[in-house]
Design an enzyme around this catalytic site. Structure first.
Site, PDB file in Angstrom:
ATOM      1  N   CYS A  83       0.811  -1.218   0.000  1.00  0.00           N
ATOM      2  CA  CYS A  83       0.000   0.000   0.000  1.00  0.00           C
ATOM      3  C   CYS A  83       0.844   1.267   0.000  1.00  0.00           C
ATOM      4  CB  CYS A  83      -0.978   0.005   1.171  1.00  0.00           C
ATOM      5  SG  CYS A  83      -0.207  -0.072   2.799  1.00  0.00           S
ATOM      6  N   LYS A  98      -6.405  -9.050  10.681  1.00  0.00           N
ATOM      7  CA  LYS A  98      -6.309  -7.601  10.450  1.00  0.00           C
ATOM      8  C   LYS A  98      -7.655  -7.117   9.929  1.00  0.00           C
ATOM      9  CE  LYS A  98      -3.741  -4.061   7.915  1.00  0.00           C
ATOM     10  NZ  LYS A  98      -2.606  -3.815   6.987  1.00  0.00           N
ATOM     11  N   ARG A 106      -2.277   6.183   7.764  1.00  0.00           N
ATOM     12  CA  ARG A 106      -2.302   6.438   6.325  1.00  0.00           C
ATOM     13  C   ARG A 106      -1.752   7.817   5.995  1.00  0.00           C
ATOM     14  NH1 ARG A 106      -8.130   3.359   5.349  1.00  0.00           N
ATOM     15  NH2 ARG A 106      -7.278   1.272   5.708  1.00  0.00           N
ATOM     16  N   ARG A 129     -10.643  -1.141   1.682  1.00  0.00           N
ATOM     17  CA  ARG A 129      -9.918  -2.411   1.730  1.00  0.00           C
ATOM     18  C   ARG A 129     -10.771  -3.551   2.284  1.00  0.00           C
ATOM     19  NH1 ARG A 129      -4.743   0.981   3.771  1.00  0.00           N
ATOM     20  NH2 ARG A 129      -3.963   1.520   1.702  1.00  0.00           N
ATOM     21  N   LYS A 156      -4.978  -7.041  14.805  1.00  0.00           N
ATOM     22  CA  LYS A 156      -4.887  -5.598  14.559  1.00  0.00           C
ATOM     23  C   LYS A 156      -6.252  -5.081  14.131  1.00  0.00           C
ATOM     24  CE  LYS A 156      -2.539  -2.229  11.588  1.00  0.00           C
ATOM     25  NZ  LYS A 156      -1.631  -2.030  10.429  1.00  0.00           N
ATOM     26  N   SER A 199      -2.529   3.397  15.169  1.00  0.00           N
ATOM     27  CA  SER A 199      -2.378   4.852  15.158  1.00  0.00           C
ATOM     28  C   SER A 199      -3.588   5.592  15.701  1.00  0.00           C
ATOM     29  CB  SER A 199      -2.081   5.321  13.735  1.00  0.00           C
ATOM     30  OG  SER A 199      -3.139   4.979  12.845  1.00  0.00           O
TER      31      SER A 199
END
Length: 323
Positions: free
Chosen positions: A123, A196, A206, A218, A249, A275
Site C-alpha cells: 500500500c 487484520k 495512512r 480495503r 490488529k 495509530s
C-alpha cells in the site's frame, strides 16, 4: 468463606502489597516501536495526526534507534517505508536498494542490539494505495503474492530479523515462507498480520505512510469488524502455512479476539495498538481530559492481560522512558 472473614481489600493496602500480587505487568521486552522511513537526508517530518511521531530519513533514523535503546530500553522496531517513487504493483519495494532495505542496512551497520521487524505490504508503494495489483477494479490475490514474496526476499537479504506480511492476501504466508526457504533464509521468522480488520482506527497511519487508497476501501481483503470466528480461521490458516507469530490488529476494540486466539493456539500472539488508538489518547491528553501517562499504562496492560505476548505501539518509547 465470605465477608467479614474474606476481605479482598487486604491485598490493596499499600503499593508494595499491590505490586507483589499484580497478575499482569507490561515491560520493555514486550514492546515494539514503529517507525516511518523516508527519502532524503536530515529529514524529520512531524506527523500532524500522530503527535511525537515523524517521517525519518535514514541518517536521522539511525540516531533515533540509538536513542530509543539508550533512553527507553526498547530494542525492537517495526519499519514502514515511503519510497521516492511508486508504481502500479509495488515492485519498487522488491528492489535491493528499496527505502526500507537501505534503512535496515544502515541501522544494522551502526546498532548491534536491535531487532528489526520489516512490514511487507504494497500500500505504501502503489500509486493507487491498495495492498496489491489491481485487476478489474479489485486487488488480484495471486498476482499480489508474487510481489509480496519478492519484497520479503529483498528485506531478508538486507538483514531484517522478522518478516511481517500485513496485506491479508490468501496464501501469502505460504508464498513468503517458500521464497525465504528457497532463498536460504530458513531461520527468518514470519510475523503474520493474521486477523487484520478493515478498521476506522488506521487514519493517522495512512497520513504517516502516505498510503490512503485512491478509490474504494480495503474491505475485500481486510476482515469485517463483526467477525470473530473468521479470525480463528485466518490464524489457523497462517499457522498451517508457516507463521511463527500471529497478530491481531487493531488491539483495543479487538481484545476479545486477542483472548480467543491466545486461548485457542499455542503460538506467540502479537497485538498492534494502532495509530488511531494512539492519537485518541494524545488528543485527550493535550486537552487535559485524562492522565495520559496512567492511561497508556492501563491500555497496554489491558492488551497484555487479554493474551498478547508482544505489543506494537507508538507509545513504546515514552512508556520505556517513564516505566
Amino acid at each position: 468463606m465470605s465477608f467479614p472473614i474474606t476481605r479482598l481489600r487486604r491485598l490493596r493496602q499499600s503499593k508494595l502489597m499491590r505490586d507483589m500480587v499484580r497478575e499482569t505487568e507490561v515491560n520493555r521486552d514486550d514492546l515494539i516501536m514503529p517507525y516511518f522511513v523516508c527519502p532524503g537526508s536530515g529529514v524529520k517530518n512531524p506527523i500532524a495526526s500522530m503527535p511525537g511521531n515523524f517521517q525519518w530519513s535514514i541518517d536521522l533514523l539511525v540516531d533515533e534507534v540509538k536513542d530509543l535503546i539508550q533512553s527507553a530500553g526498547i530494542h525492537k522496531i517495526l519499519l514502514f517505508g515511503i519510497p521516492e517513487e511508486k508504481d502500479e504493483t509495488g515492485d519498487v519495494a522488491c528492489e535491493h536498494d528499496a527505502i526500507v532495505c537501505r534503512a535496515i542496512r544502515a541501522i544494522k551497520k551502526e546498532v548491534s542490539d536491535v531487532l528489526i521487524v520489516a512490514d511487507v505490504c504494497n500500500c505504501e508503494y502503489t500509486t493507487h494505495g491498495h495492498c496489491g495489483t489491481i485487476i478489474d477494479g479489485d486487488v488480484d490475490n495471486d498476482l499480489t503474492l508474487v510481489t509480496l514474496a519478492g519484497q520479503a526476499m529483498a528485506l531478508a537479504a538486507a538483514g531484517a530479523d522478522v518478516i511481517a506480511p500485513s496485506d491479508m492476501m490468501d496464501g501469502r504466508v505460504a508464498a513468503i515462507r517458500k521464497a525465504l526457504d528457497d532463498g536460504g533464509f530458513i531461520k527468518t521468522p514470519i510475523m503474520a498480520y493474521s486477523a487484520k480488520y478493515a478498521s476506522s482506527f488506521y487514519g493517522p497511519f495512512r497520513d504517516a505512510a502516505e498510503s490512503a487508497p485512491q478509490f474504494g476501501d480495503r474491505s475485500t481483503y481486510q476482515m469485517d469488524s463483526g467477525n470473530s470466528d473468521e479470525a480463528l480461521r485466518e490464524v489457523e490458516q497462517d499457522i498451517a502455512e508457516g507463521a511463527d507469530l500471529v497478530m491481531v490488529k487493531p488491539a483495543l476494540s479487538y481484545l476479545d479476539i486477542i483472548q480467543r486466539v491466545k486461548s485457542t493456539f499455542n503460538i506467540p500472539v502479537v497485538a498492534y495498538n494502532v495509530s488511531g488508538e494512539f492519537s485518541m489518547v494524545k488528543a485527550a491528553g493535550a486537552n487535559g481530559w485524562i492522565d495520559e501517562k496512567r492511561m497508556i499504562t492501563e491500555i497496554l496492560t489491558s492488551i497484555k492481560r487479554a493474551g498478547a505476548d508482544v505489543i506494537i505501539t507508538y507509545h513504546a518509547k515514552e512508556f520505556g522512558v517513564n516505566i
